[in-house]
Design a protein around this motif. Structure first.
Motif, PDB file in Angstrom:
ATOM      1  N   GLU A   1       0.811  -1.756  -0.291  1.00 37.50           N
ATOM      2  CA  GLU A   1      -0.031  -0.253  -0.184  1.00 37.50           C
ATOM      3  C   GLU A   1       1.064   0.745  -0.069  1.00 37.50           C
ATOM      4  OE1 GLU A   1      -2.643  -0.695   3.334  1.00 37.50           O
ATOM      5  OE2 GLU A   1      -3.491  -2.996   3.082  1.00 37.50           O
TER       6      GLU A   1
ATOM      7  N   GLN B   1       4.160   1.058   4.984  1.00 37.43           N
ATOM      8  CA  GLN B   1       3.391  -0.163   5.642  1.00 37.43           C
ATOM      9  C   GLN B   1       4.130  -1.452   5.346  1.00 37.43           C
ATOM     10  OE1 GLN B   1       1.865  -1.722   2.324  1.00 37.43           O
ATOM     11  NE2 GLN B   1       0.881  -3.169   3.195  1.00 37.43           N
TER      12      GLN B   1
ATOM     13  N   HIS C   1      -0.500  -8.058   7.704  1.00 39.95           N
ATOM     14  CA  HIS C   1      -0.419  -6.086   8.241  1.00 39.95           C
ATOM     15  C   HIS C   1      -0.731  -5.300   9.352  1.00 39.95           C
ATOM     16  CE1 HIS C   1      -2.575  -2.572   6.140  1.00 39.95           C
ATOM     17  NE2 HIS C   1      -2.171  -2.889   5.334  1.00 39.95           N
TER      18      HIS C   1
ATOM     19  N   ASP D   1      -1.674  -3.675  10.318  1.00 38.76           N
ATOM     20  CA  ASP D   1      -3.127  -2.720  11.111  1.00 38.76           C
ATOM     21  C   ASP D   1      -3.674  -3.666   9.759  1.00 38.76           C
ATOM     22  OD1 ASP D   1      -5.034  -1.498  11.559  1.00 38.76           O
ATOM     23  OD2 ASP D   1      -5.131   0.610  10.662  1.00 38.76           O
TER      24      ASP D   1
ATOM     25  N   ASP E   1      -7.168  -4.947   9.799  1.00 40.89           N
ATOM     26  CA  ASP E   1      -8.475  -3.962   9.481  1.00 40.89           C
ATOM     27  C   ASP E   1      -9.030  -2.716   8.712  1.00 40.89           C
ATOM     28  OD1 ASP E   1      -9.573  -5.235  11.321  1.00 40.89           O
ATOM     29  OD2 ASP E   1      -9.398  -4.416  13.602  1.00 40.89           O
ATOM     30  N   ASN E   2      -7.481  -2.286   8.738  1.00 41.15           N
ATOM     31  CA  ASN E   2      -7.805  -0.890   7.733  1.00 41.15           C
ATOM     32  C   ASN E   2      -6.620  -1.324   6.354  1.00 41.15           C
ATOM     33  OD1 ASN E   2      -9.182   0.464   9.015  1.00 41.15           O
ATOM     34  ND2 ASN E   2      -7.630   1.062  10.724  1.00 41.15           N
ATOM     35  N   ALA E   3      -6.107  -2.934   6.053  1.00 43.96           N
ATOM     36  CA  ALA E   3      -6.162  -3.292   4.533  1.00 43.96           C
ATOM     37  C   ALA E   3      -6.542  -2.545   3.689  1.00 43.96           C
ATOM     38  CB  ALA E   3      -5.713  -4.348   5.154  1.00 43.96           C
ATOM     39  N   TRP E   4      -5.723  -2.311   3.132  1.00 44.83           N
ATOM     40  CA  TRP E   4      -6.784  -1.369   0.746  1.00 44.83           C
ATOM     41  C   TRP E   4      -7.186  -2.981   0.611  1.00 44.83           C
ATOM     42  CZ3 TRP E   4      -2.713   2.996  -1.008  1.00 44.83           C
ATOM     43  CH2 TRP E   4      -2.400   3.323   0.188  1.00 44.83           C
ATOM     44  N   SER E   5      -7.185  -3.945   1.230  1.00 48.37           N
ATOM     45  CA  SER E   5      -7.452  -5.129  -0.022  1.00 48.37           C
ATOM     46  C   SER E   5      -7.079  -6.822   1.423  1.00 48.37           C
ATOM     47  CB  SER E   5      -6.521  -5.291  -1.421  1.00 48.37           C
ATOM     48  OG  SER E   5      -5.240  -6.225  -0.719  1.00 48.37           O
TER      49      SER E   5
ATOM     50  N   ALA F   1      -9.042  -7.100   3.510  1.00 50.24           N
ATOM     51  CA  ALA F   1      -9.268  -6.460   5.388  1.00 50.24           C
ATOM     52  C   ALA F   1      -9.068  -8.232   6.209  1.00 50.24           C
ATOM     53  CB  ALA F   1      -9.173  -5.215   5.734  1.00 50.24           C
ATOM     54  N   LYS F   2     -10.312  -8.908   5.996  1.00 53.76           N
ATOM     55  CA  LYS F   2     -11.031  -9.476   7.266  1.00 53.76           C
ATOM     56  C   LYS F   2     -10.287 -10.647   7.168  1.00 53.76           C
ATOM     57  CE  LYS F   2     -15.778  -8.793   5.686  1.00 53.76           C
ATOM     58  NZ  LYS F   2     -16.617  -9.507   5.053  1.00 53.76           N
TER      59      LYS F   2
ATOM     60  N   THR G   1      -1.677  -9.564  12.318  1.00 54.30           N
ATOM     61  CA  THR G   1      -0.147  -9.099  12.827  1.00 54.30           C
ATOM     62  C   THR G   1       0.790  -9.813  12.335  1.00 54.30           C
ATOM     63  OG1 THR G   1      -0.600  -9.132  14.919  1.00 54.30           O
ATOM     64  CG2 THR G   1      -2.053  -6.935  14.051  1.00 54.30           C
TER      65      THR G   1
END
Ligand code: PEP
Ligand code: MN
Length: 362
Positions: A30, A34, A233, A235, A237-241, A243-244, A248
């Motif tokens: 991203e 990151q 990732h 973070d 929950d705030n991943a751009w793709s 996310a679910k 970490t």
């Protein structure tokens, strides 16, 4: 943290691949920050072999984040320089291959949406011809093993000898608990076809959520897979793709520590593998039996309609005795006891009568 850049060859030890091979990193690269922070925190775990990130993202619908493209590649190169982790990206075209190679990418993978297209796989194969780089190929989105095998053969034909498979599950109709149904019997069949080829599991895209990652990872290990590709990732929950399904780097470490690789005793591992494989085959046969039973009841329904139209009773004793007698004879040859055959056919018969009853009274 790992220091110094290990070459792919050093990492891969005696075979061209290390076992278990752990690949992790974000679904998408991203931002530079990151990427560097994810790589650093992954390297600290000491358990990750290769850093992944999506540079070009195949999204189902336009308007979703489709990756940063080539601007993201220097971020990966920098993350590699800082952490010593080799890097891998998904490629879908010859241009992607050329760009990835320019930035020192150590391993390529072909995504599920690309494996379905022989033109694209051939284009990638031609682009990596003569380049000494491992290529992993994900299963196609739908359960077509010939297409997966064909992709592997295209790579092998141009002389790529470091080819691996990634099982990321299959799209199936209707809602299941998985984002992509694992259909374990299919990767098992691929292991049979390509016995010396590493097979990695991608639980992230199978599950589509965090809660099942551990159990799916363990299942693949019990089936003797050679490694895991898990998305991580800083973070999630705030991943751009995706996310679910991301975790970490610290949660990844916890998960990797919880998994039982069963290294100690090979005989035990062989036993577990054999057992799990057989159970998978049993599941498969049971599924087929259920489908056949469904078909059998549809035939009963049809007979029910004829009986209704011709005012004939549902139960016809002679016919039933004839069915049982046939089954006893066949069962004997197949090693099935008379007692079992009687119970089984009684149950089938009862269900059949209930189906026809419904039709008679409709
Ligand atoms: C991915 O690895 O981020 C990806 C797009 O996976 P797949 O090709 O399995 O959908
Ligand atoms: Mn993803």
């Amino acid at each position: 943290m790992q220091t110094g850049l290990r070459t792919m060859k050093e990492l891969m030890q005696e075979k061209w691949y290390k076992r278990p091979l752990i690949i992790s990193g974000p679904c998408s690269a991203e931002t530079e920050e990151q990427m560097i922070e994810t790589a650093t925190r992954l390297a600290i775990t000491g358990k990750v072999d290769i850093l992944r990130a999506g540079i070009w993202k195949p999204r189902t619908k336009p308007g979703m984040f489709e990756g940063n493209g080539i601007v993201g590649l220097p971020w990966l190169a920098k993350a590699k320089q800082i952490t010593g982790l080799p890097i891998t990206v998904e490629v879908a075209t010859a241009k992607h291959v050329a760009d990835a190679l320019k930035f020192g990418v150590d391993m390529l993978w072909i995504g599920a949406r690309t494996t379905v297209n022989p033109f694209s796989v051939q284009e990638i194969a031609d682009a990596v011809k003569g380049v000494d780089i491992p290529v992993l190929i994900k299963n196609p989105i739908h359960p077509d093993l010939e297409l997966w095998s064909g992709g592997i053969e295209r790579l092998q034909k141009v002389g790529v000898n470091q080819v691996g498979m990634i099982h990321r599950g299959f799209s199936s109709y209707g809602n299941t608990e998985y984002r992509n149904a694992p259909m374990w019997h299919l990767p098992i069949e691929m292991k049979r076809r390509f016995a010396d080829m590493p097979l990695i599991c991608d639980p992230s895209h199978i599950c589509g959520n965090r809660s099942m990652l551990l159990s799916v990872s363990q299942k693949s290990i019990d089936l003797d897979f050679d490694g895991l590709m898990l998305e991580s990732h800083i973070d999630p929950d705030n991943a751009w793709s995706d996310a679910k399904q991301q975790v970490t780097p610290e949660r990844l470490l916890e998960m990797l520590n919880e998994l039982i690789w069963r290294h100690e005793s090979t005989t035990e591992q062989e036993f577990i593998t054999a057992l799990t494989t057989l159970r998978e085959q049993i599941n498969q046969v049971d599924d087929e039996l259920m489908t056949l039973l469904g078909q059998r009841m549809k035939l009963s329904d049809k007979i029910g309609e004829y009986k209704k139209d011709n005012d004939i009773t549902i139960l016809q004793t002679n016919r039933w005795n004839e069915i049982l007698e046939r089954a006893f004879q066949k069962g004997e040859k197949l090693g099935l006891s008379k007692d079992f055959i009687t119970k089984y056919f009684d149950a089938v018969h009862l269900e059949s009568i209930q189906h026809q009853n419904k039709i008679m009274n409709s």
